[in-house]
Design an enzyme around this catalytic site. Sequence first.
Site, mmCIF file in Angstrom:
data_model
loop_
_atom_site.group_PDB
_atom_site.id
_atom_site.type_symbol
_atom_site.label_atom_id
_atom_site.label_comp_id
_atom_site.label_asym_id
_atom_site.label_seq_id
_atom_site.Cartn_x
_atom_site.Cartn_y
_atom_site.Cartn_z
ATOM 1 N N GLY A 167 -4.720 -7.868 2.836
ATOM 2 C CA GLY A 167 -6.134 -7.511 2.777
ATOM 3 C C GLY A 167 -6.660 -7.340 1.366
ATOM 4 C CE LYS B 185 -8.795 -1.659 3.605
ATOM 5 N NZ LYS B 185 -8.392 -1.944 2.230
ATOM 6 C CE1 TYR C 72 -4.280 4.200 -3.077
ATOM 7 C CE2 TYR C 72 -3.960 6.510 -3.594
ATOM 8 C CZ TYR C 72 -4.314 5.527 -2.694
ATOM 9 O OH TYR C 72 -4.707 5.874 -1.433
HETATM 10 P P1 NAP Z 1 -1.222 -5.887 3.525
HETATM 11 O O1 NAP Z 1 -2.436 -6.469 4.145
HETATM 12 O O2 NAP Z 1 -0.153 -5.332 4.389
HETATM 13 O O3 NAP Z 1 -0.573 -7.028 2.575
HETATM 14 C C1 NAP Z 1 0.590 -6.792 1.860
HETATM 15 C C2 NAP Z 1 0.993 -8.054 1.146
HETATM 16 O O4 NAP Z 1 2.141 -7.742 0.377
HETATM 17 C C3 NAP Z 1 1.392 -9.198 2.081
HETATM 18 O O5 NAP Z 1 1.044 -10.414 1.500
HETATM 19 C C4 NAP Z 1 2.917 -9.062 2.120
HETATM 20 O O6 NAP Z 1 3.556 -10.269 2.338
HETATM 21 C C5 NAP Z 1 3.205 -8.626 0.715
HETATM 22 N N1 NAP Z 1 4.477 -7.915 0.637
HETATM 23 C C6 NAP Z 1 4.846 -6.825 1.337
HETATM 24 N N2 NAP Z 1 6.074 -6.428 0.952
HETATM 25 C C7 NAP Z 1 6.475 -7.298 0.005
HETATM 26 C C8 NAP Z 1 7.652 -7.421 -0.754
HETATM 27 N N3 NAP Z 1 8.652 -6.549 -0.623
HETATM 28 N N4 NAP Z 1 7.754 -8.431 -1.647
HETATM 29 C C9 NAP Z 1 6.741 -9.326 -1.798
HETATM 30 N N5 NAP Z 1 5.586 -9.270 -1.084
HETATM 31 C C10 NAP Z 1 5.464 -8.256 -0.198
HETATM 32 O O7 NAP Z 1 -1.618 -4.720 2.523
HETATM 33 P P2 NAP Z 1 -2.974 -4.568 1.677
HETATM 34 O O8 NAP Z 1 -3.995 -3.840 2.462
HETATM 35 O O9 NAP Z 1 -3.318 -5.862 1.095
HETATM 36 O O10 NAP Z 1 -2.490 -3.550 0.540
HETATM 37 C C11 NAP Z 1 -1.587 -4.004 -0.469
HETATM 38 C C12 NAP Z 1 -1.349 -2.881 -1.449
HETATM 39 O O11 NAP Z 1 -2.557 -2.569 -2.114
HETATM 40 C C13 NAP Z 1 -0.957 -1.576 -0.768
HETATM 41 O O12 NAP Z 1 0.443 -1.485 -0.693
HETATM 42 C C14 NAP Z 1 -1.559 -0.506 -1.642
HETATM 43 O O13 NAP Z 1 -0.575 0.044 -2.497
HETATM 44 C C15 NAP Z 1 -2.591 -1.214 -2.458
HETATM 45 N N6 NAP Z 1 -3.931 -0.695 -2.186
HETATM 46 C C16 NAP Z 1 -4.573 -0.097 -3.217
HETATM 47 C C17 NAP Z 1 -5.834 0.392 -3.035
HETATM 48 C C18 NAP Z 1 -6.518 1.073 -4.172
HETATM 49 O O14 NAP Z 1 -7.657 1.517 -4.003
HETATM 50 N N7 NAP Z 1 -5.899 1.155 -5.317
HETATM 51 C C19 NAP Z 1 -6.480 0.252 -1.806
HETATM 52 C C20 NAP Z 1 -5.806 -0.385 -0.771
HETATM 53 C C21 NAP Z 1 -4.526 -0.848 -0.982
HETATM 54 P P3 NAP Z 1 4.060 -10.728 3.790
HETATM 55 O O15 NAP Z 1 2.894 -11.386 4.417
HETATM 56 O O16 NAP Z 1 5.175 -11.666 3.459
HETATM 57 O O17 NAP Z 1 4.519 -9.496 4.511
#
Ligand code: NAP
Length: 539
Positions: free
Chosen positions: A387, A316, A483
């Site tokens: 993100g 992204k 999801y």
């Molecule tokens: P990302 O950039 O990898 O960020 C993940 C975040 O979660 C980071 O802050 C990470 O912290 C934290 N994290 C990971 N494992 C954790 C744990 N076990 N306990 C506490 N915090 C934890 O991912 P993203 O793109 O933001 O996506 C996050 C989630 O959004 C995805 O897993 C997905 O399920 C969901 N999503 C949904 C949609 C939708 O359309 N519904 C679209 C995209 C994503 P650290 O920095 O400490 O690792």
Amino acid sequence: MPTLLCVPIMVLNPDEALDDALLARARGAEIVEYRVDGLFKGRDDQADVRAIESLVADSPLPCIITCRPAWEGGEYEGDEDARMALFEHLCGLDRPPNYIDIELAALERTPGAHARISRMFPPGSDRAPALILSVHDFDHRPGDLFKKLSALRSADAARVHKVAWRARSLRDNLELFELLRERDRPTIALGMGEFGLMSRVLAPKFGALLTFAALRTESATAPGQPTIDELLNLYRLRAIDRETRVFGVVGWPVAHSRSPHVHNAAFEAIEENAVYLPMPVPGSGGGWEHFKATLGALLDDARLDFSGCSVTIPHKEHLFRFAREDQSRDWLIDPIAQRIGAANTLVISREHRHSVHNTDAEGILAPLRARLGALQGRRVAILGAGGVARAGAVALADAGATVLIHTRTRPRGEALVAHVNELQGPHEGKASLAGPDDLRSCEVIINATPVGMTGAEDSASSPVAEEILSSLHETTIVFDTVYTPAITPLLRAASERGLTTIGGGEMFIAQAALQFRLWTGRDAPIALMARVLEETLPG
Ligand code: NAP
């Protein structure tokens, strides 16, 4: 002539092979390939030639006979003289197969093969069988591809050319399409493996003689071969023609993305001549370089009609950077993508500037607005600082909400808070770090971590502790962006306590619907998209 749909059948038992051919016909195949080298598997004697004869005679569909030698990825380990004799016998039958596939390499490595093949398939003859002269490479694009193409073209006996190699990147497909465009006779050009799916789906767009699809997932005879159900129902092979516009989801991994199901169903519903494909671009080992080279190649190939894509992890920020740095095209970056510093949607326009957008922001705002109306002054906690958290935090602060960021990694949380607070208008920064107890005072809690997601380490757990959840005000909204599964442990626990919940599926559909509108200029069939997503999700 429309591209034929061919199901390859590894023949281990001729009766079962005929049953499979009947099933292939019932499912929409127009031709089958009998891989008779399967009959030689584990045998040191000769396979029963009569069995092959009956297979051809009783075949419910036109057929290709292939007896692939081990030196070209097949099961046949016998001698070449016997293999050529089998082909000669088949050519002499009253009811011969429609095609026989023989490898270009056989001409080069078997003394006398040239002359025998010329006698079997006299140049200029239009009688069956027709020779498919084939080139395969199971590792990568053949280094001597041009030499091989020239050898194929000078073999007058060949009525069809087939070129297949293991695609190592999306860009391999573009070269395969070039081969189809420059064909001097009917041609099959396919990429094997995950990166080659595009060549199999878009074969009709570039006029390939045929494309292959497996009858069942486990019966694929080449790596990455899609099933007949996927080609016909998910990618709508029959609707693809020269004019079809190409969309997809760029990311890594993307093989299991639900976006192709959702967007292809939506294109079909509004009769848009478009197809949406998984577009894998690796993230490790130079992710930006891979992304830049691949996107540049897709954009430069005018005949691909590449018209836009969704972009997901880990690209992204790469899409945003691409739009900012690319000097050779004119780009528009929508204001919310600019403020977030990342984009998940690319729109390619023939008339206007290309543009990049961030629809994750709308994916988070739309479900909240539907429940709360204006978000001005609301207290919203976001768990995570990746993100999705960034898109949510910026969009919510812009909408006037007070945003509390709760993370396990403090520096990442601090960086997100700083990012939001340093932005200028429409609303001045309103983010701060939060501890677990601060969640109690929030009207909305959004999980933007993977906790609870199928396949994640802690898929069985909730990101909000039991004692916090049970102390929330009864009007609190719990929003899980995860999801898969549709009902996460967090959502289950929240709804058991009578709280209002929002699932990640709703966010997914809201952001996808906005992408769809950006690409087509039309309202997305949201109910259909939600139903398709639900049908493809576990639990
Ligand atoms: P990302 O950039 O990898 O960020 C993940 C975040 O979660 C980071 O802050 C990470 O912290 C934290 N994290 C990971 N494992 C954790 C744990 N076990 N306990 C506490 N915090 C934890 O991912 P993203 O793109 O933001 O996506 C996050 C989630 O959004 C995805 O897993 C997905 O399920 C969901 N999503 C949904 C949609 C939708 O359309 N519904 C679209 C995209 C994503 P650290 O920095 O400490 O690792």
